[in-house]
Design a protein around this motif. Structure first.
Motif, mmCIF file in Angstrom:
data_model
loop_
_atom_site.group_PDB
_atom_site.id
_atom_site.type_symbol
_atom_site.label_atom_id
_atom_site.label_comp_id
_atom_site.label_asym_id
_atom_site.label_seq_id
_atom_site.Cartn_x
_atom_site.Cartn_y
_atom_site.Cartn_z
ATOM 1 N N THR A 191 36.445 56.439 58.075
ATOM 2 C CA THR A 191 36.071 57.811 56.664
ATOM 3 C C THR A 191 37.622 58.175 57.252
ATOM 4 O O THR A 191 38.412 58.917 57.967
ATOM 5 C CB THR A 191 35.322 58.480 57.388
ATOM 6 O OG1 THR A 191 34.921 59.618 56.409
ATOM 7 C CG2 THR A 191 35.486 60.046 58.939
ATOM 8 N N TRP B 246 26.449 55.154 51.355
ATOM 9 C CA TRP B 246 28.103 56.139 51.856
ATOM 10 C C TRP B 246 29.037 55.274 52.109
ATOM 11 O O TRP B 246 30.184 56.268 51.794
ATOM 12 C CB TRP B 246 27.595 57.403 53.759
ATOM 13 C CG TRP B 246 28.652 57.031 54.534
ATOM 14 C CD1 TRP B 246 29.386 56.320 55.197
ATOM 15 C CD2 TRP B 246 29.464 58.201 54.320
ATOM 16 N NE1 TRP B 246 30.532 56.861 55.772
ATOM 17 C CE2 TRP B 246 30.712 58.355 55.268
ATOM 18 C CE3 TRP B 246 29.357 59.325 53.573
ATOM 19 C CZ2 TRP B 246 31.974 59.134 55.338
ATOM 20 C CZ3 TRP B 246 30.257 60.685 53.433
ATOM 21 C CH2 TRP B 246 31.791 60.480 54.328
ATOM 22 N N ASN B 247 29.166 54.100 52.642
ATOM 23 C CA ASN B 247 29.887 53.394 52.618
ATOM 24 C C ASN B 247 31.163 53.235 50.953
ATOM 25 O O ASN B 247 32.229 53.134 51.160
ATOM 26 C CB ASN B 247 30.171 51.775 53.152
ATOM 27 C CG ASN B 247 29.722 51.922 54.728
ATOM 28 O OD1 ASN B 247 29.399 52.706 55.426
ATOM 29 N ND2 ASN B 247 28.892 50.849 55.366
ATOM 30 N N ALA C 76 32.571 56.660 50.947
ATOM 31 C CA ALA C 76 33.860 57.098 51.430
ATOM 32 C C ALA C 76 34.838 55.951 50.675
ATOM 33 O O ALA C 76 35.744 56.425 51.077
ATOM 34 C CB ALA C 76 33.032 56.099 53.208
ATOM 35 N N ALA D 231 28.930 64.119 54.055
ATOM 36 C CA ALA D 231 29.449 63.036 56.008
ATOM 37 C C ALA D 231 28.742 63.432 56.191
ATOM 38 O O ALA D 231 28.526 63.334 57.258
ATOM 39 C CB ALA D 231 30.945 64.155 55.914
#
Length: 457
Positions: free
Chosen positions: A97, A131-132, A135, A160
């Motif tokens: 991250t 999330w990926n 990020a 996060a």
């Protein structure tokens, strides 16, 4: 129908304040409540959620960033289980991250220096992704400030934390919140999307008495920053939790840690601060813990005063700026004026350990006087006397040992040191030695005591 267990004069004053807020700021609907001693003590509503229906305690509204308090609670549960340390860098649990060197504690308190919003379109009015994807979009633009330097509110930081919860629990952040927070507290009307009956979110035209419907999306990875919907009935239970009724969700120690100021927002004489997942506020002698929330078409706030076992909340379906009269603090002021809460009744302890009784009374650190008080729960309380100084509560940790719970002595150990005959000779706390008389020559006082003793000039 609106309900109250408060005095009629108190309920009337609260209802009028609610009505003024709704009418003056043209709020489509507004419902507010008071919680006392863990129970819903008063509620009332103004406006309509559609052409005919008034809101009630079961009407859902979006609660926005109040979601963060529940996500933060699960993070603290993970810490208590030993699955993470608050000093861990995020990278330890979410490799790769772009904010991986920031700690979990910094993310909880908004001191990680992480950007406030996600990149791209206005996240609160658009669907979210995984999330990926989030990020990857932050690469090179994730952090704005040195870690720990200042308070900088970050919705991205809570995205996060939502991913952290999901990875450590093996389920979505919401499923973890539902299983570990909502279900134990009976909050079954708190959901990630609207479930009827619910309010529609509106924007009110600034110069005309007309409204515009606002969108409500699944925000994906950003959902942990403000996705949830809830009701007065459910948020009353959450208010009671914030006020200290933490079983079976958190231990009292962790709840105390949660509401300690991790950072202040407005300088030395601070009014607004942040703990671990909760906003803090000082108002007219009160130390409040809670959170506000805003999403397109909705504004909500929850505040609890643990010392007073009192809390207030409101839910509304109007966009940012629609609530401007500080209804929440005004409700607390009305309660203080019309119906201040009664202190808990004092009752003597059922019994007292003679060994603990022998420790009570005055002690001296050098020439500064303090006293030990034995509480009904068998905890010790250190109180400064003539010269002022530090105070703290101490919980038993073992034979002749107690652990500090407040202020300077938090986490430090108080020990009773016994002489050859078994009686307590002195107390030790960090590097301090407490004796029954000032600078007792028989005690192991660092640096020794002048053999000439006390003298005149």
């Amino acid at each position: 129908m609106p309900g109250s267990t408060l005095l009629p004069t108190t309920a009337r004053a609260l209802t009028r304040r609610l009505a003024v807020e709704q009418a003056e700021y043209r709020v489509p609907s507004l419902v507010a409540a008071v919680v006392r001693d863990g129970e819903l003590a008063w509620w009332d509503a103004r406006g309509r959620v559609d052409s005919a229906a008034r809101p009630d305690t079961d009407t859902q509204y979006r609660i926005g960033s109040i979601t963060k308090t529940m996500v933060g609670t699960v993070v603290l549960r993970l810490r208590d289980e030993g699955k993470l340390d608050l000093s861990d860098p995020l990278e330890r649990h979410i490799p790769g991250t772009p904010l991986g060197d920031r700690t979990i504690a910094q993310l909880l308190a908004h001191t990680a220096g992480v950007r406030a919003e996600s990149t791209g379109d206005w996240w609160e009015r658009t669907p979210g992704g995984h999330w990926n994807e989030l990020a990857a979009s932050l690469d090179g633009e994730a952090v704005l400030h040195r870690a720990g330097r200042r308070h900088h509110y970050s919705n991205v930081g809570y995205a996060a934390l939502g991913e952290l919860v999901a990875r450590l629990r093996g389920q979505s952040w919401f499923d973890a919140v539902r299983a570990e927070v909502l279900a134990p507290l009976g909050m079954d009307r708190t959901t990630p999307s609207a479930v009827a009956p619910h309010a529609t979110g509106w924007a009110v035209h600034p110069w005309a008495d007309v409204v515009l419907p606002e969108p409500a999306h699944d925000h994906g990875a950003m959902g942990a920053a403000g996705q949830l919907w809830s009701t007065v009935d459910d948020l009353a239970r959450w208010t009671a939790f914030l006020a200290g009724e933490t079983d079976p969700v958190l231990s009292k120690d962790t709840w105390e840690e949660m509401r300690e100021p991790a950072t202040v927002i407005d300088g030395d004489e601070w009014v607004n601060g942040y703990g671990l997942g909760v906003q803090l506020c000082r108002h007219d002698g009160r130390r409040l813990v809670g959170h506000g929330g805003a999403m397109p078409g909705f504004i909500a706030t929850v505040w609890a005063d643990p010392a007073d076992r009192t809390g207030v909340l409101f839910l509304s379906n109007t966009t940012y700026g629609g609530i401007r009269g500080r209804l929440d603090l005004a409700m607390l002021d009305i309660l203080a004026e019309h119906e201040p809460s009664m202190p808990e009744e004092w009752l003597p302890a059922e019994s007292a350990d003679p060994a603990l009784l022998a420790l009570t009374g005055p002690w001296y650190w050098g020439s500064a006087s303090i006293a030990l008080h034995l509480r009904a729960d068998s905890w010790l309380e250190l109180k400064a006397l003539a010269h002022g100084g530090r105070t703290s509560r101490f919980r038993p940790e073992g034979e002749d040992t107690w652990i500090g719970l407040d202020g300077y002595y938090t986490g430090e150990r108080l020990r009773a040191v016994r002489g050859p005959d078994g009686t307590v000779d002195h107390l030790e706390l960090i590097s301090y030695v407490f004796t029954r008389e000032p600078y007792s020559p028989a005690a192991p006082i660092p640096g020794g005591v002048d053999s000439g003793g006390w003298r005149g000039r």
